[in-house]
Design an enzyme around this catalytic site. Structure first.
Site, PDB file in Angstrom:
ATOM      1  N   CYS A  44       2.354  27.923  75.496  1.00  0.00           N
ATOM      2  CA  CYS A  44       3.518  27.309  76.039  1.00  0.00           C
ATOM      3  C   CYS A  44       4.546  28.463  76.321  1.00  0.00           C
ATOM      4  O   CYS A  44       5.565  27.975  76.731  1.00  0.00           O
ATOM      5  CB  CYS A  44       3.900  26.264  75.065  1.00  0.00           C
ATOM      6  N   VAL A  82     -19.383  32.265  73.036  1.00  0.00           N
ATOM      7  CA  VAL A  82     -20.688  31.478  72.878  1.00  0.00           C
ATOM      8  C   VAL A  82     -21.071  31.100  74.076  1.00  0.00           C
ATOM      9  O   VAL A  82     -20.544  30.435  74.793  1.00  0.00           O
ATOM     10  CB  VAL A  82     -20.307  30.286  72.064  1.00  0.00           C
ATOM     11  N   GLY A 115     -10.836  24.458  75.449  1.00  0.00           N
ATOM     12  CA  GLY A 115      -9.687  24.301  76.047  1.00  0.00           C
ATOM     13  C   GLY A 115      -9.961  23.825  77.496  1.00  0.00           C
ATOM     14  O   GLY A 115     -10.999  23.139  77.794  1.00  0.00           O
ATOM     15  N   ARG A 135      -2.793  31.201  82.125  1.00  0.00           N
ATOM     16  CA  ARG A 135      -3.379  30.714  80.986  1.00  0.00           C
ATOM     17  C   ARG A 135      -3.294  31.384  79.905  1.00  0.00           C
ATOM     18  O   ARG A 135      -3.087  30.608  78.544  1.00  0.00           O
ATOM     19  CB  ARG A 135      -5.075  30.351  81.314  1.00  0.00           C
ATOM     20  N   GLU A 182       4.040  21.260  96.538  1.00  0.00           N
ATOM     21  CA  GLU A 182       3.363  20.027  95.842  1.00  0.00           C
ATOM     22  C   GLU A 182       2.913  19.264  96.835  1.00  0.00           C
ATOM     23  O   GLU A 182       3.549  18.885  97.851  1.00  0.00           O
ATOM     24  CB  GLU A 182       4.599  19.315  94.990  1.00  0.00           C
ATOM     25  N   ASP A 284      -7.976  20.192  74.541  1.00  0.00           N
ATOM     26  CA  ASP A 284      -8.050  20.050  75.807  1.00  0.00           C
ATOM     27  C   ASP A 284      -9.196  19.536  76.475  1.00  0.00           C
ATOM     28  O   ASP A 284      -9.472  18.956  77.544  1.00  0.00           O
ATOM     29  CB  ASP A 284      -7.585  21.309  76.845  1.00  0.00           C
ATOM     30  N   TYR A 427      24.809   8.717  64.029  1.00  0.00           N
ATOM     31  CA  TYR A 427      26.089   9.049  64.921  1.00  0.00           C
ATOM     32  C   TYR A 427      27.320   9.667  64.231  1.00  0.00           C
ATOM     33  O   TYR A 427      27.792   9.497  63.029  1.00  0.00           O
ATOM     34  CB  TYR A 427      26.392   7.631  65.165  1.00  0.00           C
TER      35      TYR A 427
END
Ligand code: FAD
Length: 549
Positions: A44, A82, A115, A135, A182, A284, A427
């Site tokens: 991230c 793997v 993932g 990534r 996009e 993911d 508040y």
């Protein structure tokens, strides 16, 4: 000898599962395989590293194989992939990239956390060396080095999702002119279109060259991608391309092992066990269930991945825990704005045929008399009967994060808008208002449910006006100088009682003000005098975002 647990994938879900399992079971033998060089890194944070906001590369590396070994006694095997799961024998086949050799490892339990992979469509030019994906740490190193070495001036980012938006901001921070392309009609698909409109306007104000409804058909150039060709024939000259078209779950290994795969990812039960009871999966790569709609869902986000890793470890350790589903809570920073969502949006509820109501409010992050208050737009979606909260979207800046988290908690707890009215939230002027934005939104929603006010949405207004509805702008004349909705008649709220003769009684009345509060007051005045009146949700502030995006 304790259980032998193998974990495939050493980042969010995998590393969480490994650390939790060790904390629960000191005797387990835990081996974690990671085909890359790094484990437990902060995906991230990658865009922010490229843009220089995070400048210490090491701070992206949350854990290292050595720290996992020292603290958690986990055998971390980096640069080992793997390749196959021999489910019938409870074994995996591993390829060691350092030794360049293959070997087998047995397990009592296997945890799949592979993932997702960035979507790289089969476009002409996609393999050119200045076309990048984001990534992992090496990906961000490569982009950073390319910028430093080649001093590019223009970048095209393809895709307006989380990663595309973050990369657009960070490439601009690195000094590039950014073109964001996009294919859909809006960025950030979890938002409804009118909420995304705020982001479109902001991106353009910040001089991002935004291309919506624009499909890339080719990346052209001899040795480098120098031109991005759009389906509409438009050409964008560029020095580099970043792919942000989304990700897809890594299910190949599981599929080849004969595990059941759903439409969205590896199938698991609520204990995150796959169709083979010795194999769990998290992160993911798995299909989950939407908490609200019950539909199969897929949510490639770090929070759920970490939690699922934790759930799996608990289950292997013999303390059963369930993963009850997802509600899609997410947040993204887009330049000076923040957009956040939780639960269902109107697009999905409509597709599912679910009956719902919604309202838009524009509260401030804190009391406006205290410096620095920032306005946000909150959209709340709720059931028509009991007012159960189905979803929320917020676009603003300061204070968006805490309101979305309150609303996410409300959804998880099955609260209604009437419960939200009662929430006692912290508040003092620097932090909120005596009516917190969440309370405020709930009052507006409650008024709709209590039939104090009827609402109408901007997308329905033109047709209603065409059919004879009378459109009133209830702001002061000076406010209308910067613009009014098409066909509106200006009648300030404070003059309405004295100018009733200007309002036709035989026509439906649609009314708006800047944010919806004064028009609510006006609609109460008119409703009690027998007018058929509807308040336009979101007011002129929303209209303006929609018409100037
Ligand atoms: P990953 O973190 O992708 O880890 C899987 C690992 O498994 C990979 O390192 C891979 O190399 C390894 N692997 C795969 N197959 C094998 C194999 N056969 N053998 C050995 N190793 C294997 N989420 C948020 O919630 N908020 C954000 O702000 C956010 N920003 C993001 C920004 C970027 C640039 C990216 C890429 C992602 C972002 N995410 C964000 C998403 C979040 O990082 C992921 O949802 C999360 O990392 C998923 O965790 P995971 O463990 O399932 O998979």
């Amino acid at each position: 000898m304790g259980k032998k647990v193998l974990i495939i994938g050493g980042v969010a879900a995998g590393a969480s599962a490994a650390a939790r399992l060790r904390r629960m079971d000191e005797n387990a033998e835990i081996i974690m395989f990671e085909r890359g060089e790094y484990i437990s890194f902060a995906n991230c944070g990658l865009p922010y590293f490229v843009g220089g906001v995070i400048n210490k590369r090491n701070s992206l590396l949350v854990q290292t194989p050595r720290s996992m070994k020292n603290r958690f006694a986990i055998d971390v095997r980096i640069r080992q992939e793997v390749k196959r799961i021999l489910a019938a024998e409870n074994k995996v086949v591993v390829f060691d990239y350092v030794k360049n050799e293959e070997y087998q490892e047995s397990y009592d339990y296997l945890v799949l956390c592979p993932g997702s992979t960035p979507i790289m469509p089969d476009l002409p030019g996609i393999s050119l060396p200045n076309v990048f994906q984001v990534r992992n740490v090496p990906d961000s190193d490569i982009i950073k080095a390319y910028i430093e070495t080649h001093q590019p001036s223009d970048a095209v980012v393809i895709g307006g999702g989380f990663i595309g938006l973050e990369m657009a901001e960070m490439l601009q921070a690195a000094g590039l002119k950014v073109h964001l392309v996009e294919a859909g009609s809006q960025v950030m698909q979890p938002l409804d279109p009118e909420m995304a409109a705020f982001l479109h306007r902001h991106l353009r104000e910040k001089e991002v060259d935004l291309h919506l409804v624009s499909r890339v058909v080719a990346l052209e150039g001899e040795d480098l991608a120098q031109v991005v060709r759009l389906e509409n024939g438009q050409l964008i000259t560029t020095d580099l391309v970043v792919m942000g078209m989304g990700v897809r779950p890594e299910t190949d290994l599981a599929r080849e092992a004969g595990l059941e795969i759903g439409a969205k990812g590896i199938l698991v039960n609520e204990y995150l066990q796959t169709s083979d009871p010795h194999i769990y999966a998290a992160g993911d790569a798995i299909q989950v269930q939407d908490l609200i709609s019950g539909e199969a869902a897929w949510l490639p986000l770090a929070g759920p991945a970490n939690r699922q890793g934790w759930v799996v470890a608990n289950n292997i350790a013999g303390t059963p825990r369930k993963f009850r589903g997802t509600q899609g809570t997410s947040i993204v920073k887009v330049m000076d704005m923040v957009a956040a969502t939780t639960g269902q949006n109107a697009k999905n509820l409509t597709r599912l045929g679910v009956d719902f109501l919604s309202c838009h409010v524009h509260p401030f992050s804190h009391a406006t008399y205290y410096p620095g208050a920032r306005q946000m737009c909150i959209k709340l979606l709720f059931t028509p009967g009991e007012g159960r909260v189905l979803g929320a979207q917020i676009v603003g800046s300061e204070g968006v994060d805490k309101r979305i988290d309150v609303l996410a908690t409300a959804i998880r707890s099955g609260l209604s808008v009437f419960d939200l009215q009662e929430l006692e939230l912290a508040y003092a002027p620097p932090f909120s208002s005596a009516k917190d934005p969440v309370n405020m939104t709930a009052y507006v929603a409650g008024n709709i449910l209590d039939h104090q006010v009827e609402v109408v949405y901007w997308q329905d207004v033109p047709v209603k006006v065409q059919q004879g509805a009378f459109l009133i702008d209830a702001r002061t004349p000076s406010e209308t100088t910067s613009g009014m909705a098409e066909g509106a008649y200006n009648l300030p709220v404070d003059e309405i009682r004295n100018r009733l003769d200007e309002i036709p009684k035989d026509r439906e009345i649609l009314i708006y003000c800047q944010v919806g509060l004064r028009s609510y007051v006006a609609s109460r005045i008119l409703k009690q005098r027998g007018y058929r009146v509807k308040n336009i949700s979101g007011g002129y502030r929303l209209y303006d975002a929609l018409t100037h995006q």
